[in-house]
Scaffold this motif. Structure first.
Motif, PDB file in Angstrom:
ATOM      1  N   ILE A  43      54.881  54.134  41.351  1.00 39.54           N
ATOM      2  CA  ILE A  43      53.652  54.375  42.127  1.00 39.54           C
ATOM      3  C   ILE A  43      54.038  54.905  43.513  1.00 39.54           C
ATOM      4  N   ILE A  44      55.012  54.251  44.141  1.00 36.03           N
ATOM      5  CA  ILE A  44      55.477  54.666  45.477  1.00 36.03           C
ATOM      6  C   ILE A  44      56.013  56.098  45.443  1.00 36.03           C
ATOM      7  N   GLU A  45      56.773  56.395  44.395  1.00 40.02           N
ATOM      8  CA  GLU A  45      57.334  57.747  44.241  1.00 40.02           C
ATOM      9  C   GLU A  45      56.211  58.792  44.105  1.00 40.02           C
ATOM     10  N   GLY A  46      55.161  58.429  43.380  1.00 36.56           N
ATOM     11  CA  GLY A  46      54.010  59.334  43.237  1.00 36.56           C
ATOM     12  C   GLY A  46      53.292  59.552  44.568  1.00 36.56           C
ATOM     13  N   GLN A  47      53.089  58.472  45.324  1.00 38.93           N
ATOM     14  CA  GLN A  47      52.399  58.607  46.622  1.00 38.93           C
ATOM     15  C   GLN A  47      53.252  59.414  47.607  1.00 38.93           C
ATOM     16  N   ALA A  48      54.580  59.370  47.434  1.00 35.70           N
ATOM     17  CA  ALA A  48      55.481  60.100  48.334  1.00 35.70           C
ATOM     18  C   ALA A  48      55.307  61.618  48.224  1.00 35.70           C
ATOM     19  N   THR A  49      54.634  62.082  47.155  1.00 31.89           N
ATOM     20  CA  THR A  49      54.401  63.524  47.030  1.00 31.89           C
ATOM     21  C   THR A  49      53.520  64.035  48.178  1.00 31.89           C
ATOM     22  N   ALA A  61      52.441  54.302  52.517  1.00 31.57           N
ATOM     23  CA  ALA A  61      53.334  54.204  53.680  1.00 31.57           C
ATOM     24  C   ALA A  61      54.795  54.112  53.249  1.00 31.57           C
ATOM     25  N   ALA A  62      55.056  53.337  52.199  1.00 28.48           N
ATOM     26  CA  ALA A  62      56.433  53.194  51.707  1.00 28.48           C
ATOM     27  C   ALA A  62      56.956  54.535  51.204  1.00 28.48           C
ATOM     28  N   GLY A  63      56.137  55.248  50.443  1.00 27.03           N
ATOM     29  CA  GLY A  63      56.561  56.522  49.866  1.00 27.03           C
ATOM     30  C   GLY A  63      56.811  57.587  50.918  1.00 27.03           C
ATOM     31  N   VAL A  64      55.895  57.690  51.873  1.00 26.05           N
ATOM     32  CA  VAL A  64      56.003  58.733  52.899  1.00 26.05           C
ATOM     33  C   VAL A  64      57.199  58.477  53.819  1.00 26.05           C
ATOM     34  N   THR A  65      57.364  57.233  54.274  1.00 24.99           N
ATOM     35  CA  THR A  65      58.487  56.930  55.188  1.00 24.99           C
ATOM     36  C   THR A  65      59.825  57.105  54.471  1.00 24.99           C
ATOM     37  N   HIS A  66      59.890  56.675  53.219  1.00 23.42           N
ATOM     38  CA  HIS A  66      61.136  56.787  52.449  1.00 23.42           C
ATOM     39  C   HIS A  66      61.503  58.260  52.241  1.00 23.42           C
ATOM     40  N   TYR A  67      60.498  59.089  51.945  1.00 20.76           N
ATOM     41  CA  TYR A  67      60.770  60.510  51.702  1.00 20.76           C
ATOM     42  C   TYR A  67      61.345  61.168  52.966  1.00 20.76           C
ATOM     43  N   PHE A  68      60.704  60.940  54.099  1.00 18.77           N
ATOM     44  CA  PHE A  68      61.185  61.570  55.334  1.00 18.77           C
ATOM     45  C   PHE A  68      62.564  61.042  55.731  1.00 18.77           C
ATOM     46  N   ASN A 103      36.488  42.193  54.030  1.00 21.77           N
ATOM     47  CA  ASN A 103      36.463  43.197  52.958  1.00 21.77           C
ATOM     48  C   ASN A 103      35.790  44.509  53.336  1.00 21.77           C
ATOM     49  N   PHE A 104      35.357  44.648  54.605  1.00 22.36           N
ATOM     50  CA  PHE A 104      34.585  45.843  54.965  1.00 22.36           C
ATOM     51  C   PHE A 104      35.339  47.139  54.638  1.00 22.36           C
ATOM     52  N   VAL A 105      36.628  47.183  54.996  1.00 27.05           N
ATOM     53  CA  VAL A 105      37.424  48.389  54.698  1.00 27.05           C
ATOM     54  C   VAL A 105      37.985  48.215  53.289  1.00 27.05           C
ATOM     55  N   ASP A 106      37.113  48.322  52.283  1.00 28.02           N
ATOM     56  CA  ASP A 106      37.470  47.908  50.929  1.00 28.02           C
ATOM     57  C   ASP A 106      38.719  48.597  50.387  1.00 28.02           C
ATOM     58  N   GLY A 107      38.982  49.832  50.803  1.00 25.44           N
ATOM     59  CA  GLY A 107      40.161  50.531  50.285  1.00 25.44           C
ATOM     60  C   GLY A 107      41.477  50.042  50.864  1.00 25.44           C
ATOM     61  N   ALA A 108      41.413  49.195  51.913  1.00 23.73           N
ATOM     62  CA  ALA A 108      42.660  48.728  52.536  1.00 23.73           C
ATOM     63  C   ALA A 108      42.648  47.231  52.845  1.00 23.73           C
ATOM     64  N   ALA A 109      41.638  46.519  52.330  1.00 19.28           N
ATOM     65  CA  ALA A 109      41.536  45.086  52.626  1.00 19.28           C
ATOM     66  C   ALA A 109      42.381  44.300  51.618  1.00 19.28           C
ATOM     67  N   VAL A 110      43.690  44.250  51.874  1.00 19.87           N
ATOM     68  CA  VAL A 110      44.634  43.615  50.955  1.00 19.87           C
ATOM     69  C   VAL A 110      45.217  42.382  51.637  1.00 19.87           C
ATOM     70  N   ALA A 111      45.183  41.253  50.940  1.00 16.00           N
ATOM     71  CA  ALA A 111      45.637  39.999  51.553  1.00 16.00           C
ATOM     72  C   ALA A 111      47.154  39.914  51.663  1.00 16.00           C
ATOM     73  N   GLU A 112      47.851  40.665  50.808  1.00 16.01           N
ATOM     74  CA  GLU A 112      49.318  40.571  50.813  1.00 16.01           C
ATOM     75  C   GLU A 112      49.915  41.945  50.524  1.00 16.01           C
ATOM     76  N   ILE A 113      50.703  42.438  51.455  1.00 11.60           N
ATOM     77  CA  ILE A 113      51.360  43.741  51.279  1.00 11.60           C
ATOM     78  C   ILE A 113      52.239  43.664  50.025  1.00 11.60           C
ATOM     79  N   GLY A 114      52.400  44.765  49.325  1.00  7.67           N
ATOM     80  CA  GLY A 114      53.204  44.744  48.098  1.00  7.67           C
ATOM     81  C   GLY A 114      54.660  44.382  48.371  1.00  7.67           C
ATOM     82  N   ARG A 115      55.293  43.721  47.420  1.00 14.00           N
ATOM     83  CA  ARG A 115      56.701  43.324  47.580  1.00 14.00           C
ATOM     84  C   ARG A 115      57.608  44.555  47.684  1.00 14.00           C
ATOM     85  N   GLU A 116      57.408  45.500  46.769  1.00 14.88           N
ATOM     86  CA  GLU A 116      58.237  46.715  46.756  1.00 14.88           C
ATOM     87  C   GLU A 116      57.971  47.589  47.996  1.00 14.88           C
ATOM     88  N   PRO A 117      56.705  47.824  48.378  1.00 13.36           N
ATOM     89  CA  PRO A 117      56.459  48.567  49.618  1.00 13.36           C
ATOM     90  C   PRO A 117      57.117  47.915  50.844  1.00 13.36           C
TER      91      PRO A 117
END
Length: 336
Positions: free
Chosen positions: A156-162, A190-197, A234-248
């Protein structure tokens, strides 16, 4: 040499089979307002109006390429991941089940159904995302299906890095941006973009933009370990995550907590209204995070700098407009 950059380039080429690169547009209005040169990476212009289609596509492509012949794929999502997943199921001709909370707006359910066509079934379970995710996970285990996570997976991270791969190719004169503004929910983008650069030995300054009511990256960086928030707004529904991903977080752990800007929800509403009125651009709350965070810079700090802000999504349900307007007025002190 199978470096991350090479894998991302291959993923980007494959993605061209379903949609062209999204534009990187200089925005005169924001440039004039900030004194910087502001370029918007318009991920709200993908076929599903968010960048999530990239990670979902790459996940399927790699799973199928590795000989995974699961008959059924599953995801849990109340929004953009579901739509990307549904589009990709139809593209690859694979059956998928989308678990969504009962509280999901009808518009998102209808769009997911539209993108998936006959390949996708939607199940509404639980009032909150966590209940819905648990149901999806239990079903996946019992049915021998294949779970497609929204952000916490290397493919998933690799795909977002595109997104970063395209930015690098689209920058005027081949120059790199001075600052890259990235919205953060689960952290896959964020993980994909920073890793790519980093892999390209390019090091713009990264600014991570989280909703003030869901600062899971900020809290995790501040305490040096992955933190699960006790409650999120939950207002910002697309980014209201309680725990950042382990891999990211593995990719982001060396950044300082100061690299994260917390965006107040009411101020974000003012930005959404402003972009709609001035630019005619429809943004969902998460899609406006990076633009809104420009307000935290002094003119002196960014004068003459080139800034790329990633606009992550435009799936806005207009039923919410009265609420957004009211919150914007409250922010501007025009309404108690």
């Amino acid at each position: 040499m199978n470096s991350f950059s090479v894998r991302v380039a291959v993923a980007a080429e494959a993605i061209r089979g379903i949609f062209p690169e999204t534009p990187l547009q200089e925005n005169d209005y924001l440039s004039k307002k900030t004194g910087a040169r502001v370029l918007l990476k318009r991920e709200d212009l993908t076929p599903v109006r968010s960048y999530k289609i990239r990670g979902a596509f790459n996940f399927f492509r790699k799973a199928l390429g590795a000989g995974n012949n699961a008959e059924l794929f599953v995801c849990a999502s109340a929004g953009n991941h579901a739509q990307g997943f549904a589009f990709v199921c139809r593209h690859f001709g694979k059956r998928g089940i989308v678990f969504m909370p009962v509280t999901t707006p009808q518009q998102k359910i209808d769009k997911t159904r539209l993108f998936g066509g006959d390949f996708v079934e939607i199940r509404l379970v639980g009032d909150f995302f966590d209940d819905c995710y648990r149901a999806a996970f239990e079903f996946t285990e019992s049915a021998g299906a294949h779970m497609v996570p929204p952000f916490d997976h290397k493919d998933i991270i690799e795909g977002q890095a595109t997104v970063a791969y395209e930015i690098a190719a689209q920058m005027p004169g081949g120059r790199m941006p001075d600052i890259v503004m990235l919205p953060v929910g689960g952290g896959g983008l964020a993980a994909g973009v920073t890793h790519y650069f980093a892999d390209q030995h390019r090091d713009p300054r990264f600014v991570f933009c989280e909703p003030a009511g869901a600062p899971s990256l900020r809290e995790s960086l501040a305490s040096g370990k992955r933190v699960k928030l006790a409650k999120v707004d939950n207002f910002v529904d697309g980014a209201a995550v309680a725990e950042i991903g382990r891999e990211p977080l593995r990719h982001l752990k060396d950044f300082s907590a100061d690299a994260v800007r917390l965006v107040p929800e009411n101020r974000l509403c003012a930005t959404m209204i402003e972009m709609l009125n001035v630019e005619g651009v429809v943004l969902e709350p998460a899609g406006a995070l990076a633009i809104d965070a420009l307000k935290d810079f002094s003119r002196k700090e960014i004068r003459g700098k080139t800034i790329v802000a990633v606009v992550s999504g435009g799936n806005f349900d207009f039923e919410r407009l009265p609420d957004v307007k009211e919150r914007a007025l409250r922010f501007e002190g025009l309404k108690k």
